[in-house]
Design an enzyme around this catalytic site. Structure first.
Site, PDB file in Angstrom:
ATOM      1  N   ASN A 123      83.757 115.631  -2.987  1.00 14.15           N
ATOM      2  CA  ASN A 123      83.530 114.515  -3.775  1.00 14.15           C
ATOM      3  C   ASN A 123      84.034 113.257  -3.390  1.00 14.15           C
ATOM      4  O   ASN A 123      83.977 112.200  -4.239  1.00 14.15           O
ATOM      5  CB  ASN A 123      84.230 114.961  -5.337  1.00 14.15           C
ATOM      6  CG  ASN A 123      83.511 114.982  -6.409  1.00 14.15           C
ATOM      7  OD1 ASN A 123      82.241 114.622  -6.383  1.00 14.15           O
ATOM      8  ND2 ASN A 123      84.073 114.810  -7.459  1.00 14.15           N
ATOM      9  N   LEU A 173      84.843 122.382  -5.494  1.00 11.70           N
ATOM     10  CA  LEU A 173      84.686 120.804  -5.672  1.00 11.70           C
ATOM     11  C   LEU A 173      86.026 120.513  -4.902  1.00 11.70           C
ATOM     12  O   LEU A 173      87.076 121.071  -5.206  1.00 11.70           O
ATOM     13  CB  LEU A 173      84.735 120.408  -6.958  1.00 11.70           C
ATOM     14  CG  LEU A 173      84.565 119.092  -7.339  1.00 11.70           C
ATOM     15  CD1 LEU A 173      83.194 118.531  -6.955  1.00 11.70           C
ATOM     16  CD2 LEU A 173      84.728 118.880  -8.712  1.00 11.70           C
ATOM     17  N   GLU A 230      84.623 118.475 -17.802  1.00 14.37           N
ATOM     18  CA  GLU A 230      83.047 119.399 -17.306  1.00 14.37           C
ATOM     19  C   GLU A 230      83.042 120.644 -17.844  1.00 14.37           C
ATOM     20  O   GLU A 230      82.084 121.377 -17.892  1.00 14.37           O
ATOM     21  CB  GLU A 230      83.101 118.823 -15.916  1.00 14.37           C
ATOM     22  CG  GLU A 230      83.730 119.824 -14.860  1.00 14.37           C
ATOM     23  CD  GLU A 230      85.067 119.674 -14.811  1.00 14.37           C
ATOM     24  OE1 GLU A 230      85.886 120.369 -13.980  1.00 14.37           O
ATOM     25  OE2 GLU A 230      85.801 118.689 -15.287  1.00 14.37           O
ATOM     26  N   ASP A 231      84.224 121.410 -17.693  1.00 13.64           N
ATOM     27  CA  ASP A 231      84.343 122.779 -17.992  1.00 13.64           C
ATOM     28  C   ASP A 231      84.159 122.686 -19.513  1.00 13.64           C
ATOM     29  O   ASP A 231      83.495 123.944 -19.880  1.00 13.64           O
ATOM     30  CB  ASP A 231      85.738 123.306 -17.484  1.00 13.64           C
ATOM     31  CG  ASP A 231      86.877 122.677 -18.351  1.00 13.64           C
ATOM     32  OD1 ASP A 231      86.762 121.498 -18.517  1.00 13.64           O
ATOM     33  OD2 ASP A 231      87.871 123.110 -18.303  1.00 13.64           O
ATOM     34  N   ARG A 268      80.121 119.527  -9.508  1.00 20.07           N
ATOM     35  CA  ARG A 268      80.213 120.887  -9.512  1.00 20.07           C
ATOM     36  C   ARG A 268      79.108 121.889 -10.004  1.00 20.07           C
ATOM     37  O   ARG A 268      79.011 122.891  -9.584  1.00 20.07           O
ATOM     38  CB  ARG A 268      81.722 121.091 -10.432  1.00 20.07           C
ATOM     39  CG  ARG A 268      81.986 122.477 -10.522  1.00 20.07           C
ATOM     40  CD  ARG A 268      82.837 122.959 -11.614  1.00 20.07           C
ATOM     41  NE  ARG A 268      84.051 122.134 -11.669  1.00 20.07           N
ATOM     42  CZ  ARG A 268      85.355 122.369 -11.009  1.00 20.07           C
ATOM     43  NH1 ARG A 268      85.311 123.529 -10.381  1.00 20.07           N
ATOM     44  NH2 ARG A 268      86.383 121.615 -10.909  1.00 20.07           N
ATOM     45  N   ASP A 296      88.110 125.863  -8.104  1.00 23.20           N
ATOM     46  CA  ASP A 296      88.830 124.397  -7.580  1.00 23.20           C
ATOM     47  C   ASP A 296      89.356 124.741  -6.345  1.00 23.20           C
ATOM     48  O   ASP A 296      89.660 125.853  -5.852  1.00 23.20           O
ATOM     49  CB  ASP A 296      89.866 123.975  -8.470  1.00 23.20           C
ATOM     50  CG  ASP A 296      89.205 123.649  -9.811  1.00 23.20           C
ATOM     51  OD1 ASP A 296      88.253 123.155  -9.773  1.00 23.20           O
ATOM     52  OD2 ASP A 296      89.984 123.598 -10.637  1.00 23.20           O
ATOM     53  N   ASP A 297      89.657 123.728  -5.515  1.00 22.24           N
ATOM     54  CA  ASP A 297      90.203 123.988  -4.289  1.00 22.24           C
ATOM     55  C   ASP A 297      91.690 124.167  -4.302  1.00 22.24           C
ATOM     56  O   ASP A 297      92.398 124.894  -3.494  1.00 22.24           O
ATOM     57  CB  ASP A 297      90.070 122.653  -3.409  1.00 22.24           C
ATOM     58  CG  ASP A 297      90.834 121.375  -4.018  1.00 22.24           C
ATOM     59  OD1 ASP A 297      91.285 121.511  -5.111  1.00 22.24           O
ATOM     60  OD2 ASP A 297      90.537 120.300  -3.557  1.00 22.24           O
ATOM     61  N   ARG A 310      90.822 115.778 -23.755  1.00 20.47           N
ATOM     62  CA  ARG A 310      90.012 116.798 -24.042  1.00 20.47           C
ATOM     63  C   ARG A 310      89.563 116.938 -25.506  1.00 20.47           C
ATOM     64  O   ARG A 310      88.659 117.621 -25.718  1.00 20.47           O
ATOM     65  CB  ARG A 310      90.833 118.229 -23.453  1.00 20.47           C
ATOM     66  CG  ARG A 310      90.838 118.232 -21.796  1.00 20.47           C
ATOM     67  CD  ARG A 310      91.724 119.180 -21.312  1.00 20.47           C
ATOM     68  NE  ARG A 310      90.685 120.472 -21.342  1.00 20.47           N
ATOM     69  CZ  ARG A 310      90.125 121.044 -20.416  1.00 20.47           C
ATOM     70  NH1 ARG A 310      89.670 120.081 -19.469  1.00 20.47           N
ATOM     71  NH2 ARG A 310      89.466 122.017 -20.778  1.00 20.47           N
TER      72      ARG A 310
END
Length: 495
Positions: free
Chosen positions: A310, A281, A408-409, A341, A357-358, A452
């Site tokens: 994205n 992503l 999202e994780d 993702r 991740d990038d 979170r």
């Protein structure tokens, strides 16, 4: 001092009871009143009709579904009754069936159940209700799935997300990144000399018999044995596990078997040959993205790279993408969302997905003694979970991910633990990944961690319990030499 158990038995109705069969216990009160009482209950006693010729009745079915809905464990008194779809659903995981002559033993049987068994049964009962009986659509889908299974017709393929490719220009072959050259004693495996190949599809779908299906359902520990919206693969969800920060994907379970060469080829999992797809992503960080892609050059078992673009802004026209020896597919998204993702893109042709991740090389590996989650910025998972995340997981969770642009994780960890009832598997990684030129990440903001915490509390409310499970297990290569700090030696036990 032990608190005596409370048992509620009512033989009279405060209001007019619902009409029932002559040999059946009538339903008392309104549905809302019964549900409120069941919410306070651990067990719900369901007495089957006195006529042994009646295999099922509307009153028993209503009591059963109401108990499952609120998480009470049904205790069915009478073994002659047939529970819904009992030929394909394992009711023993969610309910107790006791013969009427053994009614005097019910109290002893209930008190013999441990807290962990009760939690598992209540959770499984709620799962059965949500999946198969909660709505008209789920009931209709379940009926079709049962008929399809009995006459051995494979299900329709899983819905995949159509990938809109962004054209891009590849340049010269990528070289070896100096930061990746020093791998120490960690061997990533042999470099593939064959072209990329996809995972086999519809394996044995048309050759499975009803006997095979029943044996698979009763041997696999996972609850997804007859999911009406999933492909015809009853053993898959219980075998595929979630791995984080590692170098290899291996479905847990036996391989193809055999001896010698066959045994060696089967060590990777249930198929002799496997590859994986990197899903990366990115959002308007072209230089960081190009550096991350170059690091994938020569990575063993890599099938292709899917870059999820994205940003609404297209890549620069003069941007030269590295040639890493495998295809790079750049996918355009409809909106900026971290949920992208985990979309099951149709360009992903392997079962194994490495989500990174990038700027994944910015992460450090924290060697703590215990964990319950792994970061999906560097984690392997089965494509099946991408489908469940995008199309089956409650929409409220994905909406919160979009609202906070975060979590999202955590959502994926909750989902996999909820389905498998197992913790993630942490595997060998390098001690530190450095990225001197990477920009500041969102995770360095204090508000990131507060969000979170809110996500975790909200996800617990959605699931109705905390699905995450702790583990102290870590998978290392047999020949991997671990540099163990002095303050971590107390974490390890030798058996």
């Amino acid at each position: 001092m032990e608190i005596p158990p409370q048992v509620l038995v009512e033989f009279t109705c405060k209001s007019q009871p619902r009409a029932s069969l002559p040999t059946e216990w009538a339903l008392c009160g309104e549905r809302e009143d019964r549900l409120e009482l069941l919410k306070l209950s651990t067990f719900a006693l369901i007495i089957t009709p006195g006529d042994p010729r009646l295999l099922v009745s509307s009153g028993c079915a209503t009591r059963l579904f109401e108990a499952l809905e609120v998480g009470a464990v049904p205790v069915v008194l009478g073994e002659h009754v047939q529970l819904p779809y009992q030929d394909v659903l394992q009711w023993s995981e969610a309910a107790l069936v006791v013969p009427k002559p053994r009614v005097t033993e019910v109290h002893f049987l209930l008190r013999s159940l441990s807290d962990s068994d009760l939690l598992a049964m209540r959770r499984q009962g709620r799962f059965l209700w949500e999946t198969y009986f909660s709505t008209t659509d789920s009931i209709f889908s379940t009926v079709l799935a049962v008929i399809r299974t009995r006459i051995q017709i494979p299900a329709a393929p899983i819905r995949e997300e159509a990938a809109a490719e962004i054209p891009h220009r590849s340049g010269k072959a990528a070289g070896t990144d100096p930061n990746m050259a020093d791998t120490g004693d960690l061997d990533l495996g042999p470099v593939e000399t064959e072209p990329p190949y996809a995972s086999p599809k519809y394996l044995r779908n048309f050759t499975l018999t009803v006997t095979d299906l029943y044996r698979s359902w009763n041997s696999a520990p996972g609850p997804f044995h007859l999911f009406p919206h999933t492909p015809f693969d009853p053993v898959l969800p219980s075998e595929a596990k979630f791995l984080g920060s590692g170098t290899g994907f291996r479905p847990i379970g036996g391989g193809a078997g055999g001896s010698g060469k066959e045994f060696q080829a089967a060590l990777g999992g249930n198929v002799p040959r496997e590859q994986f797809t990197v899903v990366m992503l990115t959002y308007e960080r072209e230089e960081v993205l190009m550096n991350s892609l170059e690091r994938l050059n020569g990575l063993p078992y890599l099938n292709k790279v899917v870059v999820v673009w994205n940003s609404p802004k297209l890549p620069s026209e003069d941007l030269v993408w590295p040639d890493i020896g495998v295809p790079i597919m750049v996918v355009r998204t409809e909106k900026n969302s971290l949920n992208n993702r985990f979309l099951p893109w149709n360009e992903i042709e392997t079962e194994a997905i490495l989500s990174i991740d990038d700027d994944a090389w910015l992460y450090n590996s924290n060697y703590s003694c215990e964990l319950s989650m792994v970061l999906t910025g560097a984690a392997f998972f089965h494509k099946y979970y991408a489908y469940l995340y995008s199309y089956v997981m409650p929409q409220a969770i994905r909406d919160m991910v979009d609202e906070y642009i975060n979590c999202e994780d955590i959502a994926m960890n909750f989902l996999v633990s909820h389905i498998t009832r197992k913790p993630p598997i942490k595997v060998t990684s390098r001690w530190t990944f450095r990225c001197p030129g990477c920009p500041q990440a969102l995770s360095h903001d204090d508000s990131h961690f507060h969000e979170r915490h809110k996500c975790i509390n909200f996800f617990v409310k959605v699931y109705g319990y905390m699905p995450l499970l702790y583990t102290q297990f870590r998978v290392d290569s047999v020949l991997f030499k671990t540099r163990l700090p002095h303050d971590k030696t107390k974490c390890f036990k030798f058996i």
